[in-house]
Design an enzyme around this catalytic site. Sequence first.
Site, PDB file in Angstrom:
ATOM      1  N   ARG A 130       0.845  -1.194   0.000  1.00 13.18           N
ATOM      2  CA  ARG A 130       0.000   0.000   0.000  1.00 13.18           C
ATOM      3  C   ARG A 130       0.881   1.244   0.000  1.00 13.18           C
ATOM      4  O   ARG A 130       1.678   1.452   0.921  1.00 13.18           O
ATOM      5  CB  ARG A 130      -0.914  -0.001   1.245  1.00 13.18           C
ATOM      6  CG  ARG A 130      -1.727   1.255   1.324  1.00 13.18           C
ATOM      7  CD  ARG A 130      -2.678   1.321   2.506  1.00 13.18           C
ATOM      8  NE  ARG A 130      -3.257   2.659   2.501  1.00 13.18           N
ATOM      9  CZ  ARG A 130      -3.467   3.423   3.567  1.00 13.18           C
ATOM     10  NH1 ARG A 130      -3.207   2.951   4.775  1.00 13.18           N
ATOM     11  NH2 ARG A 130      -3.950   4.625   3.435  1.00 13.18           N
ATOM     12  N   HIS A 175      -3.196  10.861   0.808  1.00 14.74           N
ATOM     13  CA  HIS A 175      -2.688  10.651   2.168  1.00 14.74           C
ATOM     14  C   HIS A 175      -2.097  11.986   2.641  1.00 14.74           C
ATOM     15  O   HIS A 175      -0.921  12.085   2.953  1.00 14.74           O
ATOM     16  CB  HIS A 175      -1.659   9.515   2.198  1.00 14.74           C
ATOM     17  CG  HIS A 175      -1.465   8.887   3.548  1.00 14.74           C
ATOM     18  ND1 HIS A 175      -1.604   7.538   3.782  1.00 14.74           N
ATOM     19  CD2 HIS A 175      -1.132   9.435   4.744  1.00 14.74           C
ATOM     20  CE1 HIS A 175      -1.364   7.275   5.063  1.00 14.74           C
ATOM     21  NE2 HIS A 175      -1.061   8.408   5.671  1.00 14.74           N
ATOM     22  N   ASN A 219      -7.185   8.645   2.983  1.00 16.61           N
ATOM     23  CA  ASN A 219      -6.678   8.052   4.197  1.00 16.61           C
ATOM     24  C   ASN A 219      -7.117   8.887   5.393  1.00 16.61           C
ATOM     25  O   ASN A 219      -6.788  10.070   5.489  1.00 16.61           O
ATOM     26  CB  ASN A 219      -5.147   7.997   4.180  1.00 16.61           C
ATOM     27  CG  ASN A 219      -4.596   7.383   5.451  1.00 16.61           C
ATOM     28  OD1 ASN A 219      -4.750   6.182   5.683  1.00 16.61           O
ATOM     29  ND2 ASN A 219      -3.986   8.206   6.307  1.00 16.61           N
ATOM     30  N   GLU A 220      -7.914   8.282   6.268  1.00 16.99           N
ATOM     31  CA  GLU A 220      -8.264   8.876   7.559  1.00 16.99           C
ATOM     32  C   GLU A 220      -8.802  10.309   7.498  1.00 16.99           C
ATOM     33  O   GLU A 220      -8.160  11.244   8.003  1.00 16.99           O
ATOM     34  CB  GLU A 220      -7.049   8.840   8.494  1.00 16.99           C
ATOM     35  CG  GLU A 220      -6.505   7.452   8.709  1.00 16.99           C
ATOM     36  CD  GLU A 220      -5.398   7.413   9.763  1.00 16.99           C
ATOM     37  OE1 GLU A 220      -4.889   8.486  10.132  1.00 16.99           O
ATOM     38  OE2 GLU A 220      -5.059   6.325  10.223  1.00 16.99           O
ATOM     39  N   ASN A 362      -8.110   1.722   9.446  1.00 18.44           N
ATOM     40  CA  ASN A 362      -6.836   1.901  10.142  1.00 18.44           C
ATOM     41  C   ASN A 362      -7.103   1.861  11.635  1.00 18.44           C
ATOM     42  O   ASN A 362      -7.991   2.562  12.130  1.00 18.44           O
ATOM     43  CB  ASN A 362      -6.203   3.261   9.818  1.00 18.44           C
ATOM     44  CG  ASN A 362      -5.628   3.314   8.408  1.00 18.44           C
ATOM     45  OD1 ASN A 362      -5.680   2.334   7.661  1.00 18.44           O
ATOM     46  ND2 ASN A 362      -5.090   4.460   8.048  1.00 18.44           N
ATOM     47  N   TYR A 364      -5.110   1.439  15.674  1.00 19.73           N
ATOM     48  CA  TYR A 364      -3.888   1.316  16.467  1.00 19.73           C
ATOM     49  C   TYR A 364      -4.135   0.938  17.924  1.00 19.73           C
ATOM     50  O   TYR A 364      -3.420   0.121  18.479  1.00 19.73           O
ATOM     51  CB  TYR A 364      -3.081   2.625  16.405  1.00 19.73           C
ATOM     52  CG  TYR A 364      -2.441   2.830  15.045  1.00 19.73           C
ATOM     53  CD1 TYR A 364      -1.163   2.361  14.783  1.00 19.73           C
ATOM     54  CD2 TYR A 364      -3.135   3.441  14.012  1.00 19.73           C
ATOM     55  CE1 TYR A 364      -0.574   2.510  13.538  1.00 19.73           C
ATOM     56  CE2 TYR A 364      -2.560   3.597  12.756  1.00 19.73           C
ATOM     57  CZ  TYR A 364      -1.279   3.126  12.523  1.00 19.73           C
ATOM     58  OH  TYR A 364      -0.715   3.263  11.292  1.00 19.73           O
ATOM     59  N   GLU A 429      -4.111  -0.272   7.874  1.00 22.52           N
ATOM     60  CA  GLU A 429      -2.966   0.099   8.716  1.00 22.52           C
ATOM     61  C   GLU A 429      -3.145  -0.473  10.102  1.00 22.52           C
ATOM     62  O   GLU A 429      -4.258  -0.452  10.651  1.00 22.52           O
ATOM     63  CB  GLU A 429      -2.838   1.623   8.900  1.00 22.52           C
ATOM     64  CG  GLU A 429      -2.151   2.348   7.801  1.00 22.52           C
ATOM     65  CD  GLU A 429      -2.035   3.844   8.084  1.00 22.52           C
ATOM     66  OE1 GLU A 429      -1.899   4.234   9.271  1.00 22.52           O
ATOM     67  OE2 GLU A 429      -2.085   4.610   7.114  1.00 22.52           O
ATOM     68  N   GLU A 480       7.229  10.688  10.703  1.00 29.85           N
ATOM     69  CA  GLU A 480       5.994  10.495  11.455  1.00 29.85           C
ATOM     70  C   GLU A 480       5.338  11.858  11.723  1.00 29.85           C
ATOM     71  O   GLU A 480       5.135  12.265  12.866  1.00 29.85           O
ATOM     72  CB  GLU A 480       6.290   9.693  12.731  1.00 29.85           C
ATOM     73  CG  GLU A 480       5.123   9.412  13.653  1.00 29.85           C
ATOM     74  CD  GLU A 480       3.876   8.784  13.017  1.00 29.85           C
ATOM     75  OE1 GLU A 480       3.979   8.161  11.951  1.00 29.85           O
ATOM     76  OE2 GLU A 480       2.792   8.948  13.595  1.00 29.85           O
ATOM     77  N   TRP A 481       5.037  12.574  10.657  1.00 32.19           N
ATOM     78  CA  TRP A 481       4.296  13.826  10.703  1.00 32.19           C
ATOM     79  C   TRP A 481       4.863  14.800  11.737  1.00 32.19           C
ATOM     80  O   TRP A 481       6.056  15.068  11.691  1.00 32.19           O
ATOM     81  CB  TRP A 481       2.794  13.534  10.910  1.00 32.19           C
ATOM     82  CG  TRP A 481       2.272  12.542   9.892  1.00 32.19           C
ATOM     83  CD1 TRP A 481       1.867  11.259  10.107  1.00 32.19           C
ATOM     84  CD2 TRP A 481       2.153  12.746   8.459  1.00 32.19           C
ATOM     85  NE1 TRP A 481       1.486  10.654   8.916  1.00 32.19           N
ATOM     86  CE2 TRP A 481       1.644  11.545   7.901  1.00 32.19           C
ATOM     87  CE3 TRP A 481       2.397  13.819   7.601  1.00 32.19           C
ATOM     88  CZ2 TRP A 481       1.409  11.385   6.523  1.00 32.19           C
ATOM     89  CZ3 TRP A 481       2.154  13.667   6.240  1.00 32.19           C
ATOM     90  CH2 TRP A 481       1.666  12.462   5.718  1.00 32.19           C
TER      91      TRP A 481
HETATM   92  C1  GBH Z   1      -1.842   6.863  10.743  1.00 36.62           C
HETATM   93  O1  GBH Z   1      -2.467   7.838  11.501  1.00 36.62           O
HETATM   94  C2  GBH Z   1      -1.400   7.505   9.472  1.00 36.62           C
HETATM   95  O2  GBH Z   1      -2.212   7.119   8.385  1.00 36.62           O
HETATM   96  C3  GBH Z   1       0.032   7.272   9.154  1.00 36.62           C
HETATM   97  O3  GBH Z   1       0.425   8.123   8.143  1.00 36.62           O
HETATM   98  C4  GBH Z   1       0.833   7.446  10.413  1.00 36.62           C
HETATM   99  O4  GBH Z   1       2.205   7.399  10.156  1.00 36.62           O
HETATM  100  C5  GBH Z   1       0.444   6.333  11.365  1.00 36.62           C
HETATM  101  O5  GBH Z   1      -0.929   6.311  11.584  1.00 36.62           O
HETATM  102  C6  GBH Z   1       1.096   6.437  12.722  1.00 36.62           C
HETATM  103  O6  GBH Z   1       0.664   7.576  13.387  1.00 36.62           O
HETATM  104  O7  GBH Z   1       0.403  13.245  19.188  1.00 36.62           O
HETATM  105  O8  GBH Z   1      -1.714  13.248  20.328  1.00 36.62           O
HETATM  106  O9  GBH Z   1      -1.360  14.714  18.436  1.00 36.62           O
HETATM  107  C7  GBH Z   1      -3.039   7.374  12.692  1.00 36.62           C
HETATM  108  C8  GBH Z   1      -3.528   8.544  13.406  1.00 36.62           C
HETATM  109  C9  GBH Z   1      -2.213  10.505  13.646  1.00 36.62           C
HETATM  110  C10 GBH Z   1      -2.818   9.118  15.517  1.00 36.62           C
HETATM  111  C11 GBH Z   1      -1.227  11.244  14.519  1.00 36.62           C
HETATM  112  C12 GBH Z   1      -1.854   9.870  16.352  1.00 36.62           C
HETATM  113  C13 GBH Z   1      -0.856  11.988  16.785  1.00 36.62           C
HETATM  114  C14 GBH Z   1      -1.653  12.183  18.051  1.00 36.62           C
HETATM  115  N1  GBH Z   1      -2.455   9.167  14.130  1.00 36.62           N
HETATM  116  N2  GBH Z   1      -1.705  11.214  15.892  1.00 36.62           N
HETATM  117  S1  GBH Z   1      -1.034  13.433  19.051  1.00 36.62           S
END
Ligand code: GBH
Length: 612
Positions: A130, A175, A219-220, A362, A364, A429, A480-481
């Site tokens: 993906r 994304h 995505n999300e 997705n 977690y 995911e 990781e954003w």
């Molecule tokens: C996914 O987001 C994304 O699709 C992917 O790109 C990402 O790398 C992966 O998960 C892992 O995060 O620090 O409290 O502000 C899942 C959603 C987005 C949840 C970022 C956690 C940060 C929360 N995630 N978020 S916070």
Amino acid sequence: MDSFQFFHGYQFGFGLHYIDFNNIHRPRTPKFSAHLYYNIMKDNGFSLPDDEKMLYGEFKKDFIWSSATASYQIEGAWRQGGKGLSIWDKFTHTPGNILQHDTGDIACNSYNKMEDDIAALKKVKVSHYRFSVSWPRILPDGTTEYINQAGLNYYKKLLDSLIAANIQPQVTLYHWDLPQALQDVGGWENETIIERFRDYADILFENLGPKVQLWITFNEPFIIAILGHVQGTHAPGFSDRPDTLPYIVSHNIIKAHAEAWHVYNDKYRASQNGMVSITVNADWAEPRNPYKQEDYDAARSVVEFYLGWYAHPIFNGDYSPLMKRSVLEQSLAGGLTKSRLPEFTPEEIKRINGTYDYFGLNHYCSVLAFPVDFGEIQHFEADRGVVLLRDRTWLESGSHWLTMTPFGLRRLLKFIKHEFGNPPIIITENGVSENGPVDLNDVHRKYFYEKYINQVLKAYLLDDVNVIGYTAWSLLDNLEWAVGYTERFGLFYVNRSDPDLSRTPKASVSFYSSIISCNGFPDPASGTHECWNSTSTPTPTLTPKPEEPINNVNFLGMKLSAKDAETGLNATFALLIIALTGAISLFIGFFLVKKSSKKSKKTENVELDKRS
Ligand code: GBH
């Protein structure tokens, strides 16, 4: 058994059995503790709750086994090959937004390292990969005014290389890296974006469609709406209108998704015969206090606001009654005359309803929920009216928000089955991170994949959920954003101090590839299995290995390295605490119920739950 206690005579009973000293026959009656102790002896410790026990068996034939990435997180080459700028280029280049000033300028340089990524995928033995397409790489200013052939060629080459390696693509259209030019005219807030997205989708279906069977439009959307337009921690970084913006943005995303699906359905389905859907994300939520109905309702709201927001219009038609009611009530509480949640017209409801070919999920982790009245506050959080917590006994990861709660995935899958008409589900995911020092022996990730994937198997075999695929996030350590490169989700370690950005498999690679080769978990009791990689086993090994490192310790009869033992100990301790908390809550609960029958007022403010 209770007996003579010297000084105190028969006043205190220390026994596992109660003895009636008034009865001449001295009858022995087992106390609750006798049963408890009996079970501890029988299990030679504490047995796992059913939820945690491994289930052996196989997934559906032709199950999709995948690993995922996203363009901005891995590609780099931010100004190469005619690519336009995205909102993430701007966001990461704005000081203060990203930890350690990290950017995706180079990322994993996947734009120039396609071979390495394919080699990594082959090593994992996935059947699918993906990845996402960078919109500004195809349409630099977001519109079809100019189509960047170099961008299309890059993805065509990637698709060809994948197919040559016998790996099927799963392609995400969006994304999060919106062309900055479109943001400049309002981004997802401006409804003309629906047409822009439809045109972009059309171009991808036309040019890449012959090589693609699985598409994901968005995505999300929840993360786009909330992190991008309420909290402002993701691009475009807005937080000034948390009362309306997330709803406007989501409304347009849902319509844009539907239009893209219709383009495929009308123009390409007959010849290309693929599947198009959306990927929504959700935590699973449990009530903070399992004795309170309102905590159950809060937990329900959490999931409805996460994935129901999008899945309800797409799978069932229109926003859910719960969502409509919550936003309306809060709007009225703030003195407004109508809801801040936009309405779909009857034609729109019809056009959106049914625009899916499977359910993309997705997931977690799980959270605990309880309700809070935010008064008149006009804010998304107030509409949802919930506060979220984590159980302190849940195992942690490299991300503060991600605690290991495998049970939640099975419950979420069951919820989706019942709520959205039993659709085929692809988990697009699921994964876990580490941060800090590099350790290629990522035992926690092996544990995570084993437990989570086993819960998926339970959903499939025991709950009859139609799960058709599973995707590990992520193939590579990547951007990781907002936290940059500090949190690492990869199956492969990417060495950022090596100019070549070399990829090295972590221990979880061979573990995950064993699950893939076996299409599930073979029962160790039925002997050795060829599909299972000999360097890894599905459960902790019970027989000592011939060569043992010196600092091995004995843990519940298993020989483990000190580090593994520590992990095991933490896990066991966590389970023990859960068991104990459960028992204590039950006990207090029982006590209160008894008491409250006399003084019913008193229990109202008492928190039974010790976990939060
Ligand atoms: C996914 O987001 C994304 O699709 C992917 O790109 C990402 O790398 C992966 O998960 C892992 O995060 O620090 O409290 O502000 C899942 C959603 C987005 C949840 C970022 C956690 C940060 C929360 N995630 N978020 S916070």
